[in-house]
Design an enzyme around this catalytic site. Structure first.
Site: not given
Length: 180
Positions: A40, A64, A128, A131, A154, A163
Site C-alpha cells: 500500500r 493497515k 492504489h 498495488r 484478503h 480487487y
C-alpha cells in the site's frame, strides 16, 4: 470515491517508467517499488533509506493490518534502489520532497496522475493503482489466486479477483468474443 484500475498493458507500464525516469530516480523508484511489491502507498511512503539500502528483503509492519510482511527485492528494484540510495543515510525518509520532508500520499498521487496523463494512459490512475497493477500482473503470470490472496491479506479469492480487476476483464472479454 473514484475506483482506480490496474494498468493492464505492459507497454503502458514501460511507457510510464520511461516518463518517470526523465523526472528522476525518486519517482521511478516510487512506481517500480509499488508495482513490484504490492505494498500500500502508506507503507511505501513510510520506508526509510535503511529499510531498503544494502538489503535483500524488505521487512515491514503493515500500517493497515499491523501484520509483518517480508519479501525479496527483485533485481530490477535492487538496481534502482542501489543507485537512488548510494549517497543517502539510513535514517532519512526514502521518498522526500524538494523541501526534504517525507513525501505524502497527495504528492505521490500528483506525480502518478501527471505522468499517466503525459503517457496517455486511459485507466483511472491513483496511488492504489500500483498495488492493483502488481496483483493483476502477478495473477496473469502465475494464475495462483491463493498466494495473491495471502499477499494482499484478503478474506477470500473472490475479493482478490474483484480487487485486481480480473472479473471485469473476463466479463468484457466474454462479451467481445460473443457474437450471435
Amino acid at each position: 470515491m473514484n475506483i482506480v484500475e490496474p494498468i493492464r498493458k505492459k507497454q503502458d507500464i514501460v511507457s510510464l517508467e520511461n516518463f518517470l525516469k526523465k523526472r528522476g530516480l525518486r519517482d521511478l523508484l516510487l512506481f517500480v517499488l509499488g508495482t513490484n511489491s504490492g505494498l500500500r502507498i502508506s507503507d511505501i511512503l513510510a520506508l526509510n533509506v535503511g529499510d531498503v539500502k544494502n538489503k535483500t528483503h524488505i521487512t515491514i509492519r503493515e500500517k493497515k493490518t499491523g501484520k509483518f510482511k517480508k519479501f525479496p527485492i527483485n533485481t530490477k528494484l535492487k538496481s534502482i534502489i542501489d543507485e537512488y540510495t548510494k549517497n543517502r543515510t539510513n535514517d532519512e525518509p526514502l521518498f522526500k520532497t524538494k523541501f526534504n520532508n517525507r513525501l505524502e500520499r497527495v504528492g505521490a498521487y500528483m506525480i502518478l496522475k501527471k505522468v499517466s496523463q503525459k503517457a496517455g494512459i486511459e485507466e483511472n490512475i491513483g496511488t492504489h493503482t500500483l498495488r492493483k497493477t502488481f496483483g493483476y500482473h502477478h495473477y496473469k503470470q502465475f494464475k495462483d489466486i491463493a498466494i495473491l490472496q495471502k499477499i494482499f491479506n484478503h478474506s477470500n479469492p473472490e475479493v482478490t479477483l474483484r480487487y485486481i480487476g480480473i472479473e471485469q476483464s473476463q466479463i468484457e472479454e466474454s462479451y467481445s468474443n460473443f457474437i450471435l
